[in-house]
Design a protein around this motif. Structure first.
Motif, PDB file in Angstrom:
ATOM      1  N   CYS A  76       0.567  -0.910  -0.200  1.00  0.00           N
ATOM      2  CA  CYS A  76       0.121   0.173   0.207  1.00  0.00           C
ATOM      3  C   CYS A  76       0.849   1.422  -0.439  1.00  0.00           C
ATOM      4  O   CYS A  76       1.719   1.181   0.931  1.00  0.00           O
ATOM      5  CB  CYS A  76      -0.664  -0.192   1.125  1.00  0.00           C
ATOM      6  SG  CYS A  76      -1.900   1.649   1.138  1.00  0.00           S
ATOM      7  N   GLU A  77       1.090   1.767  -1.177  1.00  0.00           N
ATOM      8  CA  GLU A  77       1.503   3.300  -0.987  1.00  0.00           C
ATOM      9  C   GLU A  77       0.994   4.225  -0.666  1.00  0.00           C
ATOM     10  O   GLU A  77       1.937   5.145   0.238  1.00  0.00           O
ATOM     11  CB  GLU A  77       1.143   3.571  -2.641  1.00  0.00           C
ATOM     12  CG  GLU A  77       1.904   2.929  -3.612  1.00  0.00           C
ATOM     13  CD  GLU A  77       1.200   1.550  -3.821  1.00  0.00           C
ATOM     14  OE1 GLU A  77      -0.357   1.572  -3.951  1.00  0.00           O
ATOM     15  OE2 GLU A  77       1.722   0.863  -5.045  1.00  0.00           O
ATOM     16  N   THR A  78      -0.383   4.554   0.027  1.00  0.00           N
ATOM     17  CA  THR A  78      -0.734   5.492   0.766  1.00  0.00           C
ATOM     18  C   THR A  78      -0.626   5.066   2.636  1.00  0.00           C
ATOM     19  O   THR A  78      -0.477   5.956   3.324  1.00  0.00           O
ATOM     20  CB  THR A  78      -2.413   5.570   0.718  1.00  0.00           C
ATOM     21  OG1 THR A  78      -2.943   4.582   1.118  1.00  0.00           O
ATOM     22  CG2 THR A  78      -2.106   5.828  -1.188  1.00  0.00           C
ATOM     23  N   LEU A 101       0.932   7.652   4.831  1.00  0.00           N
ATOM     24  CA  LEU A 101       0.446   8.811   4.928  1.00  0.00           C
ATOM     25  C   LEU A 101      -0.685   8.746   5.729  1.00  0.00           C
ATOM     26  O   LEU A 101      -0.707   9.931   6.980  1.00  0.00           O
ATOM     27  CB  LEU A 101      -0.089   8.729   3.481  1.00  0.00           C
ATOM     28  CG  LEU A 101      -1.288  10.473   3.789  1.00  0.00           C
ATOM     29  CD1 LEU A 101      -0.217  11.786   3.327  1.00  0.00           C
ATOM     30  CD2 LEU A 101      -2.004  10.129   2.763  1.00  0.00           C
ATOM     31  N   TRP A 102      -1.010   7.913   6.057  1.00  0.00           N
ATOM     32  CA  TRP A 102      -2.354   7.314   6.754  1.00  0.00           C
ATOM     33  C   TRP A 102      -1.117   6.969   8.259  1.00  0.00           C
ATOM     34  O   TRP A 102      -2.227   7.617   9.331  1.00  0.00           O
ATOM     35  CB  TRP A 102      -3.603   5.959   6.340  1.00  0.00           C
ATOM     36  CG  TRP A 102      -4.269   6.719   5.097  1.00  0.00           C
ATOM     37  CD1 TRP A 102      -4.436   5.368   4.331  1.00  0.00           C
ATOM     38  CD2 TRP A 102      -5.025   7.463   4.487  1.00  0.00           C
ATOM     39  NE1 TRP A 102      -4.806   6.444   3.714  1.00  0.00           N
ATOM     40  CE2 TRP A 102      -4.788   7.289   3.498  1.00  0.00           C
ATOM     41  CE3 TRP A 102      -5.511   9.015   6.075  1.00  0.00           C
ATOM     42  CZ2 TRP A 102      -5.644   8.661   2.438  1.00  0.00           C
ATOM     43  CZ3 TRP A 102      -5.819   9.822   4.505  1.00  0.00           C
ATOM     44  CH2 TRP A 102      -6.501   9.428   3.478  1.00  0.00           C
TER      45      TRP A 102
END
Length: 131
Positions: free
Chosen positions: A105-107, A110-111
């Motif tokens: 998961c690339e995001t 961020l989260w």
């Protein structure tokens, strides 16, 4: 987004802390000072009593008081009691099923960063900071 329920709960907690004189504070007094419907506050304080943020007493001299000292409360715990988790995505909630995309998961970073910033911010603020 934090709802009116969460925001009003913080206002109620601040009001109780500011106006405590050793006796329970009647809800009608809090409602008047805060400009919030007593009926709406009844639902909010019911959850706050169940969550042990405040102690309620009925009858003559009844009302509400804090269950502990103002410096022992964080704004984060008040919000999470009223709103649920501050965690922005389900895969980061404690006890959640592992996400099948976790490793790719690339995001996710961020989260995780957003979740940490939010949690650190609200849990770093004490009720006593606002009285």
């Amino acid at each position: 987004m934090i709802s009116t329920k969460g925001r009003y709960a913080i206002r109620v907690m601040i009001d109780i802390a500011k106006n405590y004189d050793g006796k329970c504070i009647p809800l009608k007094d809090i409602a008047e000072r805060q400009g919030i419907s007593k009926k709406y506050l009844e639902a909010i304080v019911k959850e706050m009593v169940a969550g042990k943020l405040v102690i309620g007493a009925s009858g003559k001299g009844g009302g509400y008081k804090l269950s502990r000292e103002p410096e022992e409360y964080t704004i984060g715990e008040i919000i999470e009691l009223m709103e649920g988790t501050l965690t922005p995505v389900a895969c980061l909630v404690e006890g959640a099923e592992p996400c099948p995309r976790n490793k790719k998961c690339e995001t996710l970073p961020l989260w995780k960063e957003y979740s940490k910033l939010t949690r650190d911010f609200f849990y770093g603020k004490k009720l006593s900071d606002y009285i």
